[in-house]
Design a protein around this motif. Structure first.
Motif, mmCIF file in Angstrom:
data_model
loop_
_atom_site.group_PDB
_atom_site.id
_atom_site.type_symbol
_atom_site.label_atom_id
_atom_site.label_comp_id
_atom_site.label_asym_id
_atom_site.label_seq_id
_atom_site.Cartn_x
_atom_site.Cartn_y
_atom_site.Cartn_z
ATOM 1 N N ALA A 60 5.034 -9.778 -0.803
ATOM 2 C CA ALA A 60 3.938 -8.858 -1.154
ATOM 3 C C ALA A 60 3.696 -7.882 -0.013
ATOM 4 O O ALA A 60 3.551 -6.670 -0.226
ATOM 5 C CB ALA A 60 2.664 -9.645 -1.452
ATOM 6 N N ALA A 61 3.684 -8.395 1.214
ATOM 7 C CA ALA A 61 3.389 -7.530 2.367
ATOM 8 C C ALA A 61 4.465 -6.466 2.541
ATOM 9 O O ALA A 61 4.149 -5.295 2.784
ATOM 10 C CB ALA A 61 3.262 -8.378 3.630
ATOM 11 N N ALA A 62 5.733 -6.864 2.403
ATOM 12 C CA ALA A 62 6.823 -5.889 2.573
ATOM 13 C C ALA A 62 6.735 -4.795 1.509
ATOM 14 O O ALA A 62 6.871 -3.598 1.811
ATOM 15 C CB ALA A 62 8.173 -6.600 2.497
ATOM 16 N N ILE A 63 6.482 -5.204 0.285
ATOM 17 C CA ILE A 63 6.416 -4.223 -0.812
ATOM 18 C C ILE A 63 5.227 -3.278 -0.614
ATOM 19 O O ILE A 63 5.378 -2.057 -0.693
ATOM 20 C CB ILE A 63 6.308 -4.937 -2.179
ATOM 21 N N GLU A 64 4.060 -3.852 -0.348
ATOM 22 C CA GLU A 64 2.854 -3.018 -0.325
ATOM 23 C C GLU A 64 2.816 -2.081 0.881
ATOM 24 O O GLU A 64 2.376 -0.946 0.769
ATOM 25 C CB GLU A 64 1.590 -3.892 -0.385
ATOM 26 N N ILE A 65 3.280 -2.546 2.019
ATOM 27 C CA ILE A 65 3.248 -1.658 3.191
ATOM 28 C C ILE A 65 4.296 -0.552 3.010
ATOM 29 O O ILE A 65 4.060 0.609 3.342
ATOM 30 C CB ILE A 65 3.418 -2.446 4.523
ATOM 31 N N THR A 66 5.427 -0.890 2.433
ATOM 32 C CA THR A 66 6.465 0.119 2.177
ATOM 33 C C THR A 66 5.960 1.133 1.164
ATOM 34 O O THR A 66 6.115 2.346 1.344
ATOM 35 C CB THR A 66 7.762 -0.554 1.682
ATOM 36 N N ARG A 67 5.323 0.628 0.103
ATOM 37 C CA ARG A 67 4.772 1.547 -0.909
ATOM 38 C C ARG A 67 3.779 2.519 -0.245
ATOM 39 O O ARG A 67 3.827 3.718 -0.470
ATOM 40 C CB ARG A 67 4.061 0.747 -2.005
ATOM 41 N N TRP A 68 2.904 1.951 0.592
ATOM 42 C CA TRP A 68 1.875 2.795 1.225
ATOM 43 C C TRP A 68 2.538 3.866 2.095
ATOM 44 O O TRP A 68 2.170 5.042 2.043
ATOM 45 C CB TRP A 68 0.920 1.926 2.073
ATOM 46 N N LEU A 69 3.521 3.464 2.881
ATOM 47 C CA LEU A 69 4.171 4.416 3.789
ATOM 48 C C LEU A 69 4.947 5.488 3.020
ATOM 49 O O LEU A 69 5.102 6.615 3.488
ATOM 50 C CB LEU A 69 5.086 3.674 4.774
ATOM 51 N N CYS A 70 5.429 5.131 1.829
ATOM 52 C CA CYS A 70 6.126 6.118 0.986
ATOM 53 C C CYS A 70 5.150 7.116 0.369
ATOM 54 O O CYS A 70 5.504 8.272 0.135
ATOM 55 C CB CYS A 70 6.876 5.423 -0.147
ATOM 56 N N GLU A 71 3.943 6.651 0.079
ATOM 57 C CA GLU A 71 3.022 7.480 -0.715
ATOM 58 C C GLU A 71 2.007 8.261 0.112
ATOM 59 O O GLU A 71 1.259 9.064 -0.428
ATOM 60 C CB GLU A 71 2.280 6.593 -1.732
ATOM 61 N N HIS A 72 1.948 8.002 1.427
ATOM 62 C CA HIS A 72 0.942 8.667 2.266
ATOM 63 C C HIS A 72 1.595 9.344 3.456
ATOM 64 O O HIS A 72 2.739 9.063 3.800
ATOM 65 C CB HIS A 72 -0.083 7.651 2.798
ATOM 66 N N SER A 73 0.769 10.197 4.127
ATOM 67 C CA SER A 73 1.220 10.759 5.396
ATOM 68 C C SER A 73 1.397 9.624 6.394
ATOM 69 O O SER A 73 0.690 8.609 6.334
ATOM 70 C CB SER A 73 0.176 11.716 5.949
ATOM 71 N N ARG A 74 2.299 9.851 7.300
ATOM 72 C CA ARG A 74 2.631 8.790 8.256
ATOM 73 C C ARG A 74 1.435 8.512 9.177
ATOM 74 O O ARG A 74 0.877 9.429 9.774
ATOM 75 C CB ARG A 74 3.820 9.267 9.077
ATOM 76 N N PRO A 75 1.026 7.225 9.295
ATOM 77 C CA PRO A 75 -0.098 6.912 10.192
ATOM 78 C C PRO A 75 0.347 6.997 11.658
ATOM 79 O O PRO A 75 1.544 6.913 11.950
ATOM 80 C CB PRO A 75 -0.444 5.466 9.831
ATOM 81 N N SER A 76 -0.629 7.159 12.557
ATOM 82 C CA SER A 76 -0.269 7.187 13.984
ATOM 83 C C SER A 76 0.200 5.802 14.425
ATOM 84 O O SER A 76 1.056 5.679 15.299
ATOM 85 C CB SER A 76 -1.461 7.631 14.828
ATOM 86 N N LEU A 77 -0.386 4.775 13.827
ATOM 87 C CA LEU A 77 0.013 3.395 14.139
ATOM 88 C C LEU A 77 -0.572 2.482 13.067
ATOM 89 O O LEU A 77 -1.485 2.873 12.332
ATOM 90 C CB LEU A 77 -0.488 2.983 15.526
ATOM 91 N N VAL A 78 -0.034 1.278 13.005
ATOM 92 C CA VAL A 78 -0.600 0.258 12.109
ATOM 93 C C VAL A 78 -1.200 -0.861 12.956
ATOM 94 O O VAL A 78 -0.550 -1.372 13.874
ATOM 95 C CB VAL A 78 0.487 -0.309 11.161
ATOM 96 N N LEU A 79 -2.459 -1.184 12.669
ATOM 97 C CA LEU A 79 -3.076 -2.385 13.253
ATOM 98 C C LEU A 79 -3.065 -3.447 12.163
ATOM 99 O O LEU A 79 -3.791 -3.336 11.166
ATOM 100 C CB LEU A 79 -4.515 -2.115 13.706
#
Ligand SMILES: O=C(O)c1cccc(C(=O)CC[C@H]2O[C@@H](n3cnc4c(=O)[nH]cnc43)[C@H](O)[C@@H]2O)c1
Length: 245
Positions: A60-79
């Motif tokens: 679930a974590a791999a899918i959802e974080i990948t989906r988010w990174l595909c659909e949004h501007s790149r974050p400066s970092l992930v906490l």
């Protein structure tokens, strides 16, 4: 998803990392119970960041974080924050209930061959690397923030598992094999996905339970969620103000 939408997502995946920095921090947690106290503090204190609930477990974590990174501007970092089970290693160096833990590396702890003596890794030529390095520079910044804020914390390697370890024997096997400080179910996936998108990631967790023979009555889940929400909000506040300077 239409074919056109799918092409857009693919294009986005490959272009991420080039020119899509928007400098917003992405705060990631596995569950609502971890995220809710954080959101309450963040909204009360007007802390600017994006949030994602990844769901429980490495898939679930791999899918959802990948989906988010595909659909949004790149974050400066992930906490990546949340709760964890502490291994009962050496009595002096082990983490205790509600302790804050900062990750050095994340291991895919149960990816491999399951034997009576624990999990043995598959050859890396078949399964790839099971360890993920987390960003050193970012960890150093977070370490400084925790110290300046007066928090006691431990540092070490975290282990990501698909199933919560519910026996003392299993906990000892994993702790011994990885010299693990604590275990969780998402960290290595978040780290691997962020590495793919060249997004720095830092991971902190508060200990909700010990990894030993299962005794749910001794878990401090709600308290650990509160502790890590407060500390994560402080870290993002300070990282944001660093960026403004
Ligand atoms: O077993 C239950 O009934 C139960 C009830 C509430 C929560 C849980 C969890 O297992 C939470 C899993 C969640 O928290 C992280 N976590 C916390 N402790 C551990 C652990 O000892 N081993 C693995 N993961 C742990 C994990 O990241 C999950 O997201 C269970």
């Amino acid at each position: 998803m239409t074919e056109q939408e799918s092409d857009q997502v693919t294009a986005r995946f490959f272009s991420a990392g080039k020119n899509e920095l928007d400098n917003m921090i992405l705060a990631a947690a596995a569950t609502e119970i971890e995220m809710l106290p954080f959101k309450t503090i963040a909204s009360r204190n007007k802390i600017a960041c994006d949030t994602i609930i990844t769901g429980v477990g490495p898939v679930a974590a791999a899918i959802e974080i990948t989906r988010w990174l595909c659909e949004h501007s790149r974050p400066s970092l992930v906490l990546n924050f949340g709760v964890a089970g502490a291994y009962l290693g050496d009595a002096l160096s082990r983490a205790r209930l509600l302790d804050i833990c900062l990750a050095h590396r994340e291991w895919f702890g149960d990816l491999g061959i399951c034997t009576d003596r624990g999990t043995v890794p598959l050859d890396t030529s078949i399964a790839g690397e099971i360890v993920c390095e987390l960003d050193r520079g970012l960890r150093e910044r977070v370490r400084k923030i925790l110290k300046l804020r007066g928090h006691r914390f431990l540092e070490g390697d975290f282990v990501t598992v698909s199933g919560v370890s519910a026996t003392n024997k299993r906990g000892k096997q994993l702790q011994g094999r990885f010299n693990g400080l604590c275990e969780n179910m998402e960290g290595a996936s978040v780290a691997r996905a962020c590495e793919t998108f060249a997004v720095p990631v830092v991971e902190i967790r508060a200990v909700s339970n010990y990894v030993t023979d299962r005794d749910l009555s001794s878990w401090k889940l709600a308290e650990a969620c509160s502790v890590i929400a407060r500390v994560s909000a402080e870290i993002i506040t300070d990282l944001n103000s660093d960026e403004e300077k």
